[in-house]
Design a protein around this motif. Structure first.
Motif, PDB file in Angstrom:
ATOM      1  N   LYS A  38       0.801  -1.214   0.000  1.00 59.44           N
ATOM      2  CA  LYS A  38       0.000   0.000   0.000  1.00 59.44           C
ATOM      3  C   LYS A  38       0.838   1.271   0.000  1.00 59.44           C
ATOM      4  O   LYS A  38       0.296   2.350  -0.017  1.00 59.44           O
ATOM      5  N   GLY A  39       2.135   1.156   0.028  1.00 56.47           N
ATOM      6  CA  GLY A  39       2.988   2.338   0.040  1.00 56.47           C
ATOM      7  C   GLY A  39       4.150   2.130   0.978  1.00 56.47           C
ATOM      8  O   GLY A  39       4.380   1.035   1.477  1.00 56.47           O
ATOM      9  N   THR A  40       4.896   3.185   1.195  1.00 55.05           N
ATOM     10  CA  THR A  40       6.000   3.141   2.145  1.00 55.05           C
ATOM     11  C   THR A  40       5.844   4.308   3.102  1.00 55.05           C
ATOM     12  O   THR A  40       5.218   5.312   2.785  1.00 55.05           O
ATOM     13  N   ARG A  41       6.410   4.164   4.262  1.00 55.81           N
ATOM     14  CA  ARG A  41       6.313   5.209   5.278  1.00 55.81           C
ATOM     15  C   ARG A  41       7.659   5.404   5.941  1.00 55.81           C
ATOM     16  O   ARG A  41       8.463   4.485   6.034  1.00 55.81           O
ATOM     17  N   ILE A  42       7.835   6.586   6.444  1.00 53.60           N
ATOM     18  CA  ILE A  42       9.003   6.855   7.271  1.00 53.60           C
ATOM     19  C   ILE A  42       8.559   6.699   8.731  1.00 53.60           C
ATOM     20  O   ILE A  42       7.454   7.101   9.090  1.00 53.60           O
ATOM     21  N   LEU A  43       9.368   6.062   9.533  1.00 52.69           N
ATOM     22  CA  LEU A  43       9.054   5.901  10.952  1.00 52.69           C
ATOM     23  C   LEU A  43       9.745   7.015  11.731  1.00 52.69           C
ATOM     24  O   LEU A  43      10.962   7.178  11.625  1.00 52.69           O
ATOM     25  N   LEU A  44       8.970   7.755  12.469  1.00 53.51           N
ATOM     26  CA  LEU A  44       9.508   8.870  13.239  1.00 53.51           C
ATOM     27  C   LEU A  44       9.703   8.482  14.693  1.00 53.51           C
ATOM     28  O   LEU A  44       8.912   7.724  15.255  1.00 53.51           O
ATOM     29  N   ASN A  45      10.723   9.031  15.314  1.00 52.93           N
ATOM     30  CA  ASN A  45      10.912   8.901  16.748  1.00 52.93           C
ATOM     31  C   ASN A  45      10.146  10.074  17.364  1.00 52.93           C
ATOM     32  O   ASN A  45      10.671  11.178  17.490  1.00 52.93           O
ATOM     33  N   LEU A  46       8.882   9.841  17.693  1.00 53.58           N
ATOM     34  CA  LEU A  46       7.999  10.921  18.119  1.00 53.58           C
ATOM     35  C   LEU A  46       8.470  11.670  19.366  1.00 53.58           C
ATOM     36  O   LEU A  46       8.380  12.891  19.410  1.00 53.58           O
ATOM     37  N   PRO A  47       8.992  11.000  20.393  1.00 50.93           N
ATOM     38  CA  PRO A  47       9.483  11.767  21.552  1.00 50.93           C
ATOM     39  C   PRO A  47      10.588  12.757  21.171  1.00 50.93           C
ATOM     40  O   PRO A  47      10.644  13.858  21.735  1.00 50.93           O
ATOM     41  N   LYS A  48      11.441  12.412  20.214  1.00 47.60           N
ATOM     42  CA  LYS A  48      12.490  13.343  19.798  1.00 47.60           C
ATOM     43  C   LYS A  48      11.918  14.558  19.072  1.00 47.60           C
ATOM     44  O   LYS A  48      12.578  15.574  18.941  1.00 47.60           O
ATOM     45  N   LEU A  49      10.674  14.435  18.588  1.00 45.93           N
ATOM     46  CA  LEU A  49      10.000  15.552  17.935  1.00 45.93           C
ATOM     47  C   LEU A  49       9.063  16.290  18.887  1.00 45.93           C
ATOM     48  O   LEU A  49       8.313  17.166  18.481  1.00 45.93           O
TER      49      LEU A  49
ATOM     50  N   VAL B  66      -1.308  10.639  19.534  1.00 45.74           N
ATOM     51  CA  VAL B  66       0.000  11.082  20.013  1.00 45.74           C
ATOM     52  C   VAL B  66      -0.058  12.590  20.207  1.00 45.74           C
ATOM     53  O   VAL B  66      -0.636  13.306  19.397  1.00 45.74           O
ATOM     54  N   CYS B  67       0.511  13.051  21.309  1.00 37.77           N
ATOM     55  CA  CYS B  67       0.476  14.482  21.580  1.00 37.77           C
ATOM     56  C   CYS B  67       1.704  14.889  22.390  1.00 37.77           C
ATOM     57  O   CYS B  67       2.471  14.048  22.845  1.00 37.77           O
ATOM     58  N   LYS B  68       1.874  16.196  22.547  1.00 40.20           N
ATOM     59  CA  LYS B  68       3.094  16.725  23.148  1.00 40.20           C
ATOM     60  C   LYS B  68       3.164  16.523  24.656  1.00 40.20           C
ATOM     61  O   LYS B  68       4.214  16.254  25.198  1.00 40.20           O
ATOM     62  N   ASN B  69       2.044  16.660  25.345  1.00 41.75           N
ATOM     63  CA  ASN B  69       2.034  16.553  26.798  1.00 41.75           C
ATOM     64  C   ASN B  69       0.602  16.324  27.278  1.00 41.75           C
ATOM     65  O   ASN B  69      -0.327  16.268  26.474  1.00 41.75           O
ATOM     66  N   ILE B  70       0.423  16.225  28.580  1.00 36.74           N
ATOM     67  CA  ILE B  70      -0.897  15.954  29.148  1.00 36.74           C
ATOM     68  C   ILE B  70      -1.862  17.109  28.887  1.00 36.74           C
ATOM     69  O   ILE B  70      -3.045  16.891  28.611  1.00 36.74           O
ATOM     70  N   SER B  71      -1.383  18.339  28.948  1.00 33.84           N
ATOM     71  CA  SER B  71      -2.257  19.484  28.651  1.00 33.84           C
ATOM     72  C   SER B  71      -2.763  19.420  27.217  1.00 33.84           C
ATOM     73  O   SER B  71      -3.935  19.702  26.943  1.00 33.84           O
ATOM     74  N   ASN B  72      -1.882  19.045  26.301  1.00 31.59           N
ATOM     75  CA  ASN B  72      -2.262  18.881  24.901  1.00 31.59           C
ATOM     76  C   ASN B  72      -3.293  17.761  24.760  1.00 31.59           C
ATOM     77  O   ASN B  72      -4.282  17.900  24.028  1.00 31.59           O
ATOM     78  N   LEU B  73      -3.100  16.656  25.480  1.00 34.39           N
ATOM     79  CA  LEU B  73      -4.056  15.550  25.475  1.00 34.39           C
ATOM     80  C   LEU B  73      -5.414  16.018  25.985  1.00 34.39           C
ATOM     81  O   LEU B  73      -6.448  15.719  25.387  1.00 34.39           O
TER      82      LEU B  73
END
Length: 155
Positions: free
Chosen positions: A56-67, A115-122
């Protein structure tokens, strides 16, 4: 392996898929060398599997905590009636932090990975984006403390 399509995968197709599962950036010529076939053969097989929807395609896997995305959670969503499903799915797909949405059996009608930045964002996402969707009755949230396994299925 049995597929409900007119094209049956053979050993070469399965070998190609296994190599791509390990590293989807493997060049066709490298796959051809490993499989002892021509690059053209790999290209034709890949094209066929793409046309059939097997690939179905290809994807890049991100390290979300580093972002800066430090919170991963699963939101169980109760929908008030089945006629609301499509509109709820459509609204959830508009929320960038919602990365997966599943129609489920069991307690929840829908299970969404967020996925979100922090609890306030959630909190903002839950109160101001998900719970206000017409058709959403209520939600339950489960926060992931750590992801120990992340892989594709082996063929």
């Amino acid at each position: 392996m049995s597929l409900n399509i007119s094209y049956q995968l053979d050993e070469l197709d399965l070998q190609i898929l296994e190599l791509l599962i390990k590293d989807c950036r493997t060049p066709y010529l490298e796959i051809a060398r490993i499989c002892h076939v021509s690059g053209g053969t790999i290209h034709v097989r890949m094209k066929k599997m793409e046309e059939l929807g097997i690939i179905k395609g290809t994807r890049i896997l991100l390290n979300l905590p580093k972002l800066g995305y430090d919170v991963c959670c699963f939101v169980g969503i109760y929908v008030d009636k089945t006629s609301s499903f499509d509109s709820v799915f459509e609204e959830l797909s508009k929320i960038k932090e919602v990365v997966e949405v599943h129609l489920t059996t069991g307690n929840y009608s829908i299970l969404a990975k967020v996925v979100c930045k922090n609890i306030s964002n959630l909190q903002d996402i839950l109160l101001n984006k998900i719970n206000v969707i017409n058709g959403v009755q209520r939600t339950d949230t489960i926060i992931s403390l750590d992801q120990r396994v992340d892989r594709n299925i082996s063929i």
